[in-house]
Design a protein around this motif. Sequence first.
Motif, PDB file in Angstrom:
ATOM      1  N   ALA A 172       0.836  -1.198   0.000  1.00  0.00           N
ATOM      2  CA  ALA A 172       0.000   0.000   0.000  1.00  0.00           C
ATOM      3  C   ALA A 172       0.871   1.249   0.000  1.00  0.00           C
ATOM      4  O   ALA A 172       2.064   1.202   0.317  1.00  0.00           O
ATOM      5  N   SER A 173       0.269   2.331  -0.372  1.00  0.00           N
ATOM      6  CA  SER A 173       0.988   3.591  -0.312  1.00  0.00           C
ATOM      7  C   SER A 173       1.286   3.935   1.149  1.00  0.00           C
ATOM      8  O   SER A 173       0.495   3.652   2.048  1.00  0.00           O
ATOM      9  N   ILE A 174       2.423   4.537   1.363  1.00  0.00           N
ATOM     10  CA  ILE A 174       2.876   4.859   2.715  1.00  0.00           C
ATOM     11  C   ILE A 174       2.551   6.309   3.026  1.00  0.00           C
ATOM     12  O   ILE A 174       2.782   7.204   2.210  1.00  0.00           O
ATOM     13  N   SER A 175       1.984   6.541   4.224  1.00  0.00           N
ATOM     14  CA  SER A 175       1.741   7.897   4.692  1.00  0.00           C
ATOM     15  C   SER A 175       2.576   8.136   5.947  1.00  0.00           C
ATOM     16  O   SER A 175       2.949   7.194   6.646  1.00  0.00           O
ATOM     17  N   VAL A 176       2.862   9.395   6.212  1.00  0.00           N
ATOM     18  CA  VAL A 176       3.716   9.780   7.343  1.00  0.00           C
ATOM     19  C   VAL A 176       2.927  10.697   8.258  1.00  0.00           C
ATOM     20  O   VAL A 176       2.271  11.639   7.799  1.00  0.00           O
ATOM     21  N   ALA A 177       2.974  10.400   9.557  1.00  0.00           N
ATOM     22  CA  ALA A 177       2.295  11.214  10.566  1.00  0.00           C
ATOM     23  C   ALA A 177       3.337  11.822  11.496  1.00  0.00           C
ATOM     24  O   ALA A 177       4.230  11.129  11.986  1.00  0.00           O
ATOM     25  N   SER A 178       3.223  13.112  11.738  1.00  0.00           N
ATOM     26  CA  SER A 178       4.144  13.818  12.630  1.00  0.00           C
ATOM     27  C   SER A 178       3.377  14.265  13.861  1.00  0.00           C
ATOM     28  O   SER A 178       2.433  15.056  13.774  1.00  0.00           O
ATOM     29  N   CYS A 179       3.782  13.753  15.036  1.00  0.00           N
ATOM     30  CA  CYS A 179       3.087  14.029  16.296  1.00  0.00           C
ATOM     31  C   CYS A 179       4.013  14.787  17.240  1.00  0.00           C
ATOM     32  O   CYS A 179       5.230  14.792  17.074  1.00  0.00           O
ATOM     33  N   ALA A 180       3.421  15.379  18.234  1.00  0.00           N
ATOM     34  CA  ALA A 180       4.197  16.218  19.140  1.00  0.00           C
ATOM     35  C   ALA A 180       5.107  15.406  20.052  1.00  0.00           C
ATOM     36  O   ALA A 180       6.235  15.796  20.330  1.00  0.00           O
ATOM     37  N   SER A 181       4.637  14.258  20.541  1.00  0.00           N
ATOM     38  CA  SER A 181       5.366  13.497  21.560  1.00  0.00           C
ATOM     39  C   SER A 181       4.991  12.030  21.449  1.00  0.00           C
ATOM     40  O   SER A 181       4.048  11.673  20.727  1.00  0.00           O
ATOM     41  N   PRO A 182       5.703  11.137  22.157  1.00  0.00           N
ATOM     42  CA  PRO A 182       5.319   9.721  22.135  1.00  0.00           C
ATOM     43  C   PRO A 182       3.876   9.491  22.575  1.00  0.00           C
ATOM     44  O   PRO A 182       3.183   8.637  22.020  1.00  0.00           O
ATOM     45  N   ARG A 183       3.396  10.230  23.548  1.00  0.00           N
ATOM     46  CA  ARG A 183       2.009  10.044  23.963  1.00  0.00           C
ATOM     47  C   ARG A 183       1.044  10.445  22.853  1.00  0.00           C
ATOM     48  O   ARG A 183       0.027   9.773  22.618  1.00  0.00           O
ATOM     49  N   ARG A 458       6.022   9.479  13.688  1.00  0.00           N
ATOM     50  CA  ARG A 458       7.198   9.908  14.440  1.00  0.00           C
ATOM     51  C   ARG A 458       6.859  11.056  15.370  1.00  0.00           C
ATOM     52  O   ARG A 458       5.888  11.791  15.151  1.00  0.00           O
ATOM     53  N   SER A 459       7.653  11.218  16.422  1.00  0.00           N
ATOM     54  CA  SER A 459       7.504  12.329  17.361  1.00  0.00           C
ATOM     55  C   SER A 459       8.452  13.449  16.963  1.00  0.00           C
ATOM     56  O   SER A 459       9.575  13.204  16.535  1.00  0.00           O
ATOM     57  N   ARG A 460       7.987  14.654  17.142  1.00  0.00           N
ATOM     58  CA  ARG A 460       8.864  15.794  16.897  1.00  0.00           C
ATOM     59  C   ARG A 460       9.773  16.074  18.087  1.00  0.00           C
ATOM     60  O   ARG A 460      10.858  16.626  17.938  1.00  0.00           O
ATOM     61  N   ARG A 461       9.336  15.660  19.285  1.00  0.00           N
ATOM     62  CA  ARG A 461      10.149  15.855  20.487  1.00  0.00           C
ATOM     63  C   ARG A 461      10.042  14.619  21.385  1.00  0.00           C
ATOM     64  O   ARG A 461       9.053  13.900  21.353  1.00  0.00           O
TER      65      ARG A 461
END
Length: 856
Positions: A172-183, A458-461
């Motif tokens: 499948a096509s891959i999408s990327v999610a960028s989140c603030a933190s592990p939580r 992935r987490s930004r911090r």
Amino acid sequence: MQIFTFPLLAARLAGGFSRPARLQDLDLAIRAALDAGRLAELEGVRRLPGTARSIARTLSKVWLADLDLERLAGHSARLAELAEIERRVRANLPAGVLTPRDLRDAALMRVAHAPATLGPIEIDRVAAIALVWRPLLAALAKTVPLAWRDPGTLETAWFSGQIVVSDVGPPASISVASCASPRAEVVEALRWMRELISSGSARPREIAICATAPEEWDEHFLVLVAVSELPLHFSHGVPALASREGQACAALADVLLNGLSQDRIRRLFGHARGRSRALADLQADWSLGLRPGAALLEVDQWRRALDEGAGRHADGVDPRPIVMPVLQLLARGPEAAAQAGAGLLGTAARTLWTEALRRAPAEALEFTLQDLRLPDGRDPGASAVWCPAGHLAGAPRPWVRLLGMTSRSWPRRAAEDPLIPAHILPRAVLDPHPITEQDRRGFAVITRHAVRGCVLSRSRRNPQGGQLSASPLIPQGISPQVFRRAHIPQHAFSEADRILARPDEAAASPALVAANLCWSNWRRPAVTAHDGQVRGDHPQIARAISEVQSATSLRLMLRDPLAFVWRYALGWRAVPEGDQPLALDARAYGELVHELLKHAVDALEPVPGYARASRQEIEAALAGATEAVRVRWPLERSVPPALLWKHTLAAAAQLALKALTLDETFQPGTRSWTELAFGLPGAGATTRDLPWSPDAQVAIPGTEVSVQGSIDRLDLTGDGRAVRVSDYKTGVEPRRADEIVLGRGSELQRVIYAIAAGQLLPDSPRVIARLVFLGDEEPKAYRLPDVDQTIAQLGSHVTAAVALLLAGRALPGPDAQEEHNDFRIALPASPATYFQIKNASFMGAFGEFARIWGCR
């Protein structure tokens, strides 16, 4: 059909009840090898808790890499020593338990029996095969049909069997999610999972969420999955400490490693009572009579405390025969870990405890228990899965979300072996399949089989706030979807998440309405209900005012009316600190000095009498008082460690001696008393020769407020015409101490003492009230200039305070802004900003009552 791992496959072929060495076998064998001693290179570390585990990891690498330590021993002293440890380990293993190399060699000797014992063999979705098993597979390929399905690696040239590649369709096509933190990653992963299930796009068994090392996200998943009730299976297990059994083990480890204390013992007995062998018959009220503030750090203190509580139990059963042997066992510390676990833990908790002791010495229980995991009880075939990437690579799923796609996690960096660093043996030789390569291979396998959907998150911090860079495995050219705190999801994963996503609905929630109103009221420059304003003549406040007051309660009434309501109307109390202090705080130190004074004077009365006692008699009485307090105080409150406690007692005794010998000359017939009680309800009569009964009532003139307390010292002339009351201060003398009258509402004791002496002594004697500062080299005493005028001032201020409280204006005063305020946690998080906003409104509401804060 049978399913084997490579070690079990070799054991089946080797026969003769052979089996591979498990971690339990190796731990015991390695410990025995280290205990044998006679080591050179590793002698300095062989008794450290982590040495056995480090050696087990290193030997595992050596065996899987098919290295012969006997041949390599001549290259380095370290390798020679590890070769000696390996010989001892092999000798210490039980009969039939073999290391991987020995098991492989035993299987090779019986490879001719493979058609009868094994039959056709298929290797299914194994990404890499260790070097130690390759000779065996090469031999098996010549005797039985051998196939490798979906190898997931290009390193197959050495394999002589059949390679079978399944047609899984295009990824499948891959999408990327960028989140603030592990939580935040966990929150978005659960929302994604909920959307897939609720929309019918996927069944739970088709969904997987993974990370290279899941520990960083485990706690968040545990908490959020519990409130969401989503079917999520932890393939690597849940932390043992998240279970009741794990907490029972933690409570026992806390006592053994950190020593006895009342808090630790209560926690342990709460888990063990009725569930363990040693405490099966312990009654629920076993702790009746123990003072909550007492630390009880020694067995002898426990014995005396339990002796005092004996006979108070409702059923008449004495807990000491049960409790004392347990305390004596626990006092032995880590050396009693095995015996304590057997007697104080239930069956399930005992299993965890045994496993923890097997993995490392008892001194390392704090860390070993954190590593233990338990099955979560969910069926993986009916649940989505949260797992390490290594697990998912062996059993891929069509819907996948990979967490932690940062440069430090995907892939992880290979670390040097602590026992065989690269300068002794090249890293590529010791570890031909490093963790970096495993992560890259696992990523390729997982994404290749994610034919329905794949999200890289992935987490930004990190949790500490540090910035994280994206993983090099993320394909170039994909724009990430950035999730921010204000993001409103289409599918919420829990009730709280749903309300958070719907502001209109949240606005109707009573709890949120109250919270928002509180927040907005704290920011308004006006007096509100969230600042302490209540309805007039509130019955709880009226009850609190009608009770007998003390100097402490009156100070709160005058200096912080809101804290007075919290403490005496609502019954709030600060939680006592459970840790052993290194020093007593100022309040406790003052109480210690007063306790010494009371015991010393009690010993001097009635014979020879405090006023007639010589200095030697006073010193002897003070020595006896010091010994009595030394024994008694640890049963009632937390005291410093033994050496510091001894020093604290000596310093307090010096101050008490100053107080007792401050006035060495008296008029003929003068009588003196210390710690003279008044206004104590229910105190009753006493055998001491006192000027009044301890329960004699005292009221502040001009008010209906009654007071109680104990006068530090009272001197009464023989003719009864004059009396002097003294308030001892153990702290450093403040500036301009001679000008202190009411101390802006904080120095009330000597005024209350003067009121008590004037009301309770016959013939209305002339009263002298003084402050005595004992902290300097020479004690200094300061008289109250005009006792009658000061008493009248106090009465007017108390009247104003009572009127303020009954009018419903229980607002925070000056003491609320002090760092030592016990109720500071109930105030806004930024008190300075709060009082800056509210100060003008508060002063307007206080009106004339605030005059006391300007009076010295």
